[in-house]
Design an enzyme around this catalytic site. Structure first.
Site, PDB file in Angstrom:
ATOM      1  CG  HIS A  72      -2.053  -0.930   1.157  1.00 37.47           C
ATOM      2  ND1 HIS A  72      -3.155  -0.848   1.975  1.00 37.47           N
ATOM      3  CD2 HIS A  72      -2.281  -1.987   0.331  1.00 37.47           C
ATOM      4  CE1 HIS A  72      -4.004  -1.803   1.674  1.00 37.47           C
ATOM      5  NE2 HIS A  72      -3.488  -2.515   0.675  1.00 37.47           N
ATOM      6  CE1 TYR A 201      -6.425   3.347  11.089  1.00 35.59           C
ATOM      7  CE2 TYR A 201      -5.716   3.738   8.829  1.00 35.59           C
ATOM      8  CZ  TYR A 201      -5.571   3.078  10.034  1.00 35.59           C
ATOM      9  OH  TYR A 201      -4.566   2.151  10.182  1.00 35.59           O
ATOM     10  N   PRO A 293      -4.944   0.171  18.614  1.00 34.15           N
ATOM     11  CG  PRO A 293      -6.821  -1.038  17.940  1.00 34.15           C
ATOM     12  CD  PRO A 293      -6.187  -0.416  19.146  1.00 34.15           C
ATOM     13  CE  LYS A 297       3.309   3.383  13.646  1.00 31.41           C
ATOM     14  NZ  LYS A 297       3.347   2.753  12.343  1.00 31.41           N
ATOM     15  CE1 TYR A 385      -1.593   3.788   9.334  1.00 28.75           C
ATOM     16  CE2 TYR A 385      -0.603   3.130   7.236  1.00 28.75           C
ATOM     17  CZ  TYR A 385      -1.599   3.005   8.204  1.00 28.75           C
ATOM     18  OH  TYR A 385      -2.597   2.071   8.034  1.00 28.75           O
TER      19      TYR A 385
END
Length: 390
Positions: A72, A201, A293, A297, A385
């Site tokens: 991704h 998200y 979550p 991580k 990220y």
């Protein structure tokens, strides 16, 4: 029985540590309280940082990951019906994440260990870590009614938040930090094409939602729920209706309702124990720290600990130097707290808290607009990220 390093816990962190040490010629025994089938049946996240993939390559366990994992190059945030895509590759100079289930990581590591013939004891009950403050620690366990003992040089506790590892450290030798969040994630796994090509998200007045996946044919979705909710009260139909209500309209239309394979509620907390070493006992992964979550991580942070531990054990046995082991806790915690900050920030920005007022809601909106308008803010999110270096 005698070995150089006893590893407590046959999850991905314990198995990776055993694999890396075994390839360096260091003897290990892994003790796991559950059955092999139970360990492989755990459903966990699967967003792997670049550093995590590199560690699995070093362990010789990345072939299937490279064949089946999904790369991704971006991630999306949504605020009501607005969507913001962050181009991870462009913002970080080419970095990306790989979607590959934690269960599959565990399976690959477990099979590699079995093929190498290195010992793993499953269903090791009543594990006890003794004399950790001395130069001769011991670990005992019970199996089929018989008590066994392993003498060793070091013990690595990779046995999770509820494991014996942290409980074996005297309370006065530890300082703990914790934030318990007033909600959980209700997750659903289904064999259906994902609604989007990358993770989304979503912040919505009804609560947080996440559209994720495990593969091109398996979807993983989450919705924020209160801690008093029960899984049995959520039919698949109710879940999909709530999920669609929280996602942007075009994304909601792309959700394919399919029968759930697994459904569960996970509470959210931030937790850190300091230090991550007591004598010759070292804590790694969830035994020492928990992150919500939201920032993806947990697994990555645990495997970062394994990297530092591996360097320490290799230096001890190859060079006779304990400098890396002595620095382990400080090095690991420096990275842990950065990941804790990022995960706390993501959680704070994306979820609806019970006591949120209009001001707090406007602050969340300002954070989203800041990411949209300020390039350095987007860079900061992207770099965290894909994973900070170790």
């Amino acid at each position: 029985m005698k070995t150089q390093v006893v590893i407590v816990g046959a999850g991905p962190s314990g198995l990776l540590l055993g694999q890396l040490l075994g390839r360096a010629g260091i003897d290990t025994v892994i003790l796991e309280r559950s059955t092999r089938e139970h360990v492989l049946g755990r459903i966990r996240a699967g967003v792997l940082e670049r550093g995590t993939v590199r560690l699995l390559e070093e362990a010789g366990c990345a072939d299937r990951l490279h064949r089946e994992g999904q790369i991704h190059h971006g991630v999306e945030l949504a605020f009501d019906n607005e969507r913001l895509r962050l181009d991870l590759a462009a913002l970080t100079g080419g970095a990306h994440v790989t979607v590959y289930g934690q269960t599959e990581v565990t399976r690959d590591l477990m099979e590699a260990r079995a093929a190498a013939g290195w010992p793993t004891v499953f269903e090791a009950a009543d594990v006890r870590i003794e004399d950790a403050a001395t130069t001769r620690p011991r670990v005992s366990f019970e199996q089929e009614g018989v008590r066994h003992e392993v003498a060793c040089d070091f013990v690595a506790a990779c046995d999770g938040y509820h494991g014996v590892g942290r409980r074996s450290v005297p309370a006065e030798a530890l300082r703990t930090f914790e934030r318990v969040y007033p909600f959980g994630w209700l997750g659903l796994l289904a064999d259906a094409p994902p609604a989007a090509e990358e993770l989304v998200y979503a912040n919505h007045p009804r609560g947080f939602a996440l559209a994720s996946m495990r593969s091109a044919t398996r979807s993983r979705y989450y919705v924020q729920v209160s801690l008093d909710e029960r899984v049995e009260d959520w039919s698949d139909d109710r879940f999909y209706r709530e999920l669609r209500a929280r996602l942007p309209a075009d994304l909601a239309a792309a959700v394919t309702p399919s029968p759930s394979i697994e459904k569960s509620i996970a509470p959210l907390r931030s937790f850190v124990a300091e230090p991550m070493r007591f004598g010759r006992l070292f804590l790694a992964g969830d035994a020492a720290h928990i992150v919500p979550p939201t920032g993806a991580k947990g697994l990555n942070l645990a495997l970062g600990d394994v990297h530092y531990l591996t360097e320490g054990f290799v230096a001890h046995y190859r060079e006779g130097s304990d400098a890396e082991l002595d620095a382990y806790s400080a090095r690991a915690l420096a990275r842990v707290w950065k990941a804790e900050r990022f995960s706390w920030w993501m959680t704070s920005v994306l979820h609806r808290f019970p006591d949120m007022d209009a001001f707090a809601q406007r602050m969340q909106r300002a954070e989203f607009d800041h990411l949209t308008a300020v390039p350095s803010a987007a860079v900061n999110l992207a770099e965290n990220y894909v994973g900070l270096p170790f």
